[in-house]
Design an enzyme around this catalytic site. Sequence first.
Site, PDB file in Angstrom:
ATOM      1  N   ARG A 174      12.870  -9.185  -5.883  1.00 53.39           N
ATOM      2  CA  ARG A 174      12.850  -8.331  -7.072  1.00 53.39           C
ATOM      3  C   ARG A 174      12.523  -6.881  -6.694  1.00 53.39           C
ATOM      4  NH1 ARG A 174      12.166 -10.590 -12.110  1.00 53.39           N
ATOM      5  NH2 ARG A 174      10.728  -8.933 -12.729  1.00 53.39           N
ATOM      6  N   ARG A 178      12.882   0.821   0.448  1.00 55.52           N
ATOM      7  CA  ARG A 178      13.850   1.929   0.547  1.00 55.52           C
ATOM      8  C   ARG A 178      13.505   2.876   1.684  1.00 55.52           C
ATOM      9  NH1 ARG A 178      13.132   2.940  -5.073  1.00 55.52           N
ATOM     10  NH2 ARG A 178      14.479   1.555  -6.266  1.00 55.52           N
ATOM     11  N   ARG A 281      -3.273  -5.283 -12.242  1.00 48.34           N
ATOM     12  CA  ARG A 281      -2.792  -3.922 -12.471  1.00 48.34           C
ATOM     13  C   ARG A 281      -3.411  -3.357 -13.748  1.00 48.34           C
ATOM     14  NH1 ARG A 281       3.543  -4.765 -14.332  1.00 48.34           N
ATOM     15  NH2 ARG A 281       3.148  -6.383 -15.849  1.00 48.34           N
ATOM     16  N   GLU A 302      -4.955  -5.948 -16.476  1.00 47.87           N
ATOM     17  CA  GLU A 302      -4.192  -7.200 -16.567  1.00 47.87           C
ATOM     18  C   GLU A 302      -4.709  -8.228 -15.553  1.00 47.87           C
ATOM     19  OE1 GLU A 302       0.118  -6.837 -16.777  1.00 47.87           O
ATOM     20  OE2 GLU A 302       0.337  -8.558 -15.460  1.00 47.87           O
ATOM     21  N   TYR A 350      12.902 -17.484 -14.148  1.00 48.03           N
ATOM     22  CA  TYR A 350      12.275 -16.162 -14.132  1.00 48.03           C
ATOM     23  C   TYR A 350      13.329 -15.132 -14.542  1.00 48.03           C
ATOM     24  CZ  TYR A 350       9.044 -12.691 -11.966  1.00 48.03           C
ATOM     25  OH  TYR A 350       8.165 -11.667 -11.697  1.00 48.03           O
ATOM     26  N   ASP A 352      14.655 -11.721 -16.773  1.00 51.18           N
ATOM     27  CA  ASP A 352      14.267 -10.469 -17.418  1.00 51.18           C
ATOM     28  C   ASP A 352      14.989 -10.354 -18.767  1.00 51.18           C
ATOM     29  OD1 ASP A 352      12.693  -9.764 -15.276  1.00 51.18           O
ATOM     30  OD2 ASP A 352      14.297  -8.683 -14.253  1.00 51.18           O
TER      31      ASP A 352
END
Length: 386
Positions: A174, A178, A281, A302, A350, A352
């Site tokens: 996910r 980069r 988070r 969270e 899972y 989105d």
Amino acid sequence: MKKKILIVGAGFSGAVMARELAVTNNFEVLVVDERNHIAGNCYTARDGQTNIMEHVYGPHIFNTNNEVVWKYIQNFGEFIPYTNRVKAVTAKGIFSLPINLLTINQFFKTALNPSQAAAFMSAQGDSTIVDPQNFEEQALRLMGKDCYENFFKGYTIKQWGCDPKELPASILNRLPVRYSYDDNYYNSRFQGIPIDGYTAVVSNLLNHPQIKLKLNHKYTSEMNSHFDHVFYSGPLDAYFDFKLGRLGYRTIYFEKELHDGPDFQGNPVINYCEETVLYTRVHEHKHFTPWESHEQSIYFKEYSKETGPTDIPYYPKRLNTDKILLKKYRELAEGEKNVTFIGRLGTYRYMDMHHVIDEALKISSLFAAEAGSSDTFLKFFNTEDS
Ligand code: UDP
């Protein structure tokens, strides 16, 4: 006579199904939800004290490469372009996430260019792992021990409550790695947040003369006999009263705080990657609507835990034991008449927001094309097992 359709769950799956079946004009649709609101876990509402748009069940940033879905959803609300930029607090400092050139150069105290960074990270990675079988192997292969342990290991243990070796490698996929300074959390072509929140979008989907909505209405299987077909987006195991056992889900919960000032943490989402920090988070919701201004702020810490009988299921764990149980529930489902299981909970995948919208569009068009010949209609749209 119009066929009568029952849709269980007023989240994106249920709302898109309802809309699409209603507009074909052949169906009368009843949507029931046991909660006192629509939009499922995407539900947004204004905080009573600050008027900030709150993502009540945690942050949702719409992102997709699917142009059909992106165009479709904008018929039901205006989306403001939004780029999610996440920071990660680690034992070695605060870095940008997903791992990008800035993260690499700051974390390793280097000054690499893109091709040098690619070579460097490939040398960090464990090349003996050719075919990664789990989350940990995938991470070690891709980024090596240092990055894995600082950014992923602790967070993943907290988030999933198990050893990362037990989790599928696909969860890590996910997140991109980069070799540029692009710090966008997502790679998706289309990214945005609805100007009036997700509840308004779902409300617009459901706003049709052939759709009736009943909230605070718990589904029971006795309802099936009053309808030609049922699309069920609740938990698959709950449909069968958990008679074979419970599928594993993680749930999340929040400690909500008011910050009496304009900015608590300077960013919408900050992840805490160390296992010793108990929350995963912190999200500060005013940053999801940068086009608004508010004098105060609210933020959520969270936490993640195993889903108990009274908790809201969020993340299907899909451990090996879950997959064995899932197979058995799927077999039971095949024996059900006139029911199709949809969405994240109904299919135990899972998914989105854009995935469930895409599937609901496809399922509803198939169903309409078959003129609702319910007996032969599929139980699951996607039988993928991984
Ligand atoms: N993850 C992590 N550290 C982070 C962010 C993510 O270890 O700081 C892992 C974690 O296992 C998580 C997965 O990467 O479940 C996928 O992250 P994503 O942000 O996509 O999770 P979601 O949006 O579903 O909460």
